[in-house]
Design a protein around this motif. Structure first.
Motif, mmCIF file in Angstrom:
data_model
loop_
_atom_site.group_PDB
_atom_site.id
_atom_site.type_symbol
_atom_site.label_atom_id
_atom_site.label_comp_id
_atom_site.label_asym_id
_atom_site.label_seq_id
_atom_site.Cartn_x
_atom_site.Cartn_y
_atom_site.Cartn_z
ATOM 1 N N ASN A 53 1.160 -12.285 -2.892
ATOM 2 C CA ASN A 53 1.739 -11.471 -3.945
ATOM 3 C C ASN A 53 0.784 -10.353 -4.370
ATOM 4 O O ASN A 53 0.600 -10.077 -5.563
ATOM 5 N N TRP A 54 0.153 -9.719 -3.379
ATOM 6 C CA TRP A 54 -0.782 -8.624 -3.607
ATOM 7 C C TRP A 54 -0.117 -7.305 -3.266
ATOM 8 O O TRP A 54 0.608 -7.195 -2.279
ATOM 9 N N SER A 55 -0.409 -6.284 -4.051
ATOM 10 C CA SER A 55 0.007 -4.919 -3.721
ATOM 11 C C SER A 55 -0.995 -4.347 -2.706
ATOM 12 O O SER A 55 -2.049 -4.940 -2.455
ATOM 13 N N GLN A 56 -0.664 -3.192 -2.171
ATOM 14 C CA GLN A 56 -1.622 -2.514 -1.286
ATOM 15 C C GLN A 56 -2.905 -2.206 -2.042
ATOM 16 O O GLN A 56 -3.997 -2.327 -1.490
ATOM 17 N N GLU A 57 -2.767 -1.841 -3.301
ATOM 18 C CA GLU A 57 -3.943 -1.543 -4.132
ATOM 19 C C GLU A 57 -4.810 -2.791 -4.326
ATOM 20 O O GLU A 57 -6.038 -2.720 -4.230
ATOM 21 N N ASN A 58 -4.173 -3.941 -4.594
ATOM 22 C CA ASN A 58 -4.924 -5.196 -4.754
ATOM 23 C C ASN A 58 -5.726 -5.505 -3.493
ATOM 24 O O ASN A 58 -6.905 -5.877 -3.573
ATOM 25 N N LEU A 59 -5.078 -5.384 -2.337
ATOM 26 C CA LEU A 59 -5.760 -5.661 -1.074
ATOM 27 C C LEU A 59 -6.899 -4.673 -0.838
ATOM 28 O O LEU A 59 -8.000 -5.067 -0.441
ATOM 29 N N ALA A 60 -6.642 -3.413 -1.096
ATOM 30 C CA ALA A 60 -7.674 -2.389 -0.905
ATOM 31 C C ALA A 60 -8.909 -2.686 -1.759
ATOM 32 O O ALA A 60 -10.044 -2.612 -1.263
ATOM 33 N N LEU A 61 -8.694 -3.044 -3.009
ATOM 34 C CA LEU A 61 -9.821 -3.376 -3.891
ATOM 35 C C LEU A 61 -10.557 -4.624 -3.407
ATOM 36 O O LEU A 61 -11.785 -4.665 -3.391
ATOM 37 N N GLY A 64 -12.367 -3.712 -0.103
ATOM 38 C CA GLY A 64 -13.321 -2.601 -0.154
ATOM 39 C C GLY A 64 -12.957 -1.455 0.779
ATOM 40 O O GLY A 64 -13.828 -0.787 1.334
ATOM 41 N N VAL A 65 -11.656 -1.219 0.939
ATOM 42 C CA VAL A 65 -11.173 -0.081 1.734
ATOM 43 C C VAL A 65 -10.236 0.730 0.851
ATOM 44 O O VAL A 65 -9.847 0.291 -0.225
ATOM 45 N N SER A 66 -9.837 1.900 1.317
ATOM 46 C CA SER A 66 -8.943 2.728 0.508
ATOM 47 C C SER A 66 -7.495 2.259 0.638
ATOM 48 O O SER A 66 -7.105 1.649 1.636
ATOM 49 N N ARG A 67 -6.705 2.558 -0.396
ATOM 50 C CA ARG A 67 -5.288 2.205 -0.351
ATOM 51 C C ARG A 67 -4.585 2.947 0.779
ATOM 52 O O ARG A 67 -3.700 2.410 1.430
ATOM 53 N N SER A 68 -4.991 4.181 1.033
ATOM 54 C CA SER A 68 -4.359 4.953 2.109
ATOM 55 C C SER A 68 -4.626 4.317 3.480
ATOM 56 O O SER A 68 -3.789 4.411 4.374
ATOM 57 N N THR A 69 -5.769 3.659 3.625
ATOM 58 C CA THR A 69 -6.052 2.940 4.868
ATOM 59 C C THR A 69 -5.030 1.835 5.075
ATOM 60 O O THR A 69 -4.461 1.692 6.163
ATOM 61 N N ILE A 70 -4.764 1.062 4.019
ATOM 62 C CA ILE A 70 -3.782 -0.020 4.087
ATOM 63 C C ILE A 70 -2.386 0.552 4.332
ATOM 64 O O ILE A 70 -1.646 0.092 5.208
ATOM 65 N N LYS A 71 -2.027 1.563 3.564
ATOM 66 C CA LYS A 71 -0.696 2.181 3.659
ATOM 67 C C LYS A 71 -0.437 2.718 5.067
ATOM 68 O O LYS A 71 0.608 2.448 5.661
ATOM 69 N N ASP A 72 -1.385 3.483 5.603
ATOM 70 C CA ASP A 72 -1.204 4.070 6.936
ATOM 71 C C ASP A 72 -1.198 3.008 8.034
ATOM 72 O O ASP A 72 -0.446 3.114 9.001
ATOM 73 N N PHE A 73 -2.011 1.984 7.884
ATOM 74 C CA PHE A 73 -2.035 0.902 8.872
ATOM 75 C C PHE A 73 -0.707 0.153 8.878
ATOM 76 O O PHE A 73 -0.106 -0.066 9.934
ATOM 77 N N GLU A 74 -0.219 -0.224 7.709
ATOM 78 C CA GLU A 74 1.036 -0.973 7.632
ATOM 79 C C GLU A 74 2.229 -0.142 8.101
ATOM 80 O O GLU A 74 3.196 -0.687 8.624
ATOM 81 N N LEU A 80 -6.668 0.618 12.645
ATOM 82 C CA LEU A 80 -7.818 0.519 11.757
ATOM 83 C C LEU A 80 -9.119 0.737 12.505
ATOM 84 O O LEU A 80 -9.231 0.427 13.698
ATOM 85 N N GLN A 81 -10.116 1.247 11.796
ATOM 86 C CA GLN A 81 -11.470 1.235 12.316
ATOM 87 C C GLN A 81 -11.881 -0.229 12.412
ATOM 88 O O GLN A 81 -11.427 -1.059 11.626
ATOM 89 N N ARG A 82 -12.730 -0.553 13.359
ATOM 90 C CA ARG A 82 -13.129 -1.945 13.573
ATOM 91 C C ARG A 82 -13.722 -2.560 12.301
ATOM 92 O O ARG A 82 -13.455 -3.714 11.972
ATOM 93 N N SER A 83 -14.510 -1.779 11.573
ATOM 94 C CA SER A 83 -15.138 -2.307 10.352
ATOM 95 C C SER A 83 -14.099 -2.595 9.269
ATOM 96 O O SER A 83 -14.184 -3.618 8.579
ATOM 97 N N SER A 84 -13.101 -1.729 9.124
ATOM 98 C CA SER A 84 -12.033 -1.964 8.141
ATOM 99 C C SER A 84 -11.194 -3.166 8.538
ATOM 100 O O SER A 84 -10.807 -3.974 7.687
ATOM 101 N N GLU A 85 -10.912 -3.280 9.817
ATOM 102 C CA GLU A 85 -10.140 -4.417 10.314
ATOM 103 C C GLU A 85 -10.851 -5.734 10.007
ATOM 104 O O GLU A 85 -10.245 -6.692 9.518
ATOM 105 N N LYS A 86 -12.148 -5.747 10.237
ATOM 106 C CA LYS A 86 -12.935 -6.949 9.963
ATOM 107 C C LYS A 86 -12.910 -7.292 8.469
ATOM 108 O O LYS A 86 -12.782 -8.461 8.091
ATOM 109 N N LEU A 87 -13.007 -6.271 7.624
ATOM 110 C CA LEU A 87 -12.958 -6.500 6.177
ATOM 111 C C LEU A 87 -11.617 -7.107 5.747
ATOM 112 O O LEU A 87 -11.578 -8.020 4.924
ATOM 113 N N LEU A 88 -10.515 -6.612 6.318
ATOM 114 C CA LEU A 88 -9.205 -7.153 5.979
ATOM 115 C C LEU A 88 -9.073 -8.612 6.413
ATOM 116 O O LEU A 88 -8.616 -9.460 5.650
#
Length: 113
Positions: A53-61, A64-74, A80-88
């Motif tokens: 029950n997380w928003s894109q903003e909740n996940l981004a926070l 530690g990635v930007s909301r636009s990263t989540i939005k564009d990926f979804e 995703l960059q490998r580092s962002s993917e690992k963080l998710l």
């Protein structure tokens, strides 16, 4: 298709030490090539957020990635960059969500047991 040709068409994906097989009948070649490199798919990201029950903003926070990263990926606008993917992946793991990829290419998420 002959057996020799069929065997050559399989691709593997290493994920958490598990080797999974994908066959082009189930997935397109482009998806197989992406699957070889990906730890998480856009569909899994949306589903995992829904499970928590997380928003894109909740996940981004949390990740530690930007909301636009989540939005564009979804939206499958970019990978995703490998580092962002690992963080998710680590964020979902810490939140108790397990990312699933079955041998037939089906994707899923669930709470860890």
């Amino acid at each position: 298709m002959s057996d020799a040709l069929s065997v050559m068409a399989w691709s593997t994906l290493g994920w958490d030490g598990i080797i999974l097989l994908f066959h082009p009948i189930w997935l397109t070649i482009a998806r197989i090539n992406r699957a070889i490199a990906m730890l998480i798919f856009p569909e899994q990201c949306r589903a995992a957020r829904g499970l928590l029950n997380w928003s894109q903003e909740n996940l981004a926070l949390a990740a530690g990635v930007s909301r636009s990263t989540i939005k564009d990926f979804e939206a499958q606008r970019h990978c995703l960059q490998r580092s962002s993917e690992k963080l998710l992946v680590e964020t979902f793991d810490s939140a108790g969500v397990e990312l699933l990829i079955e041998g037939s290419g089906r994707l899923g998420v669930r709470f860890k047991r």
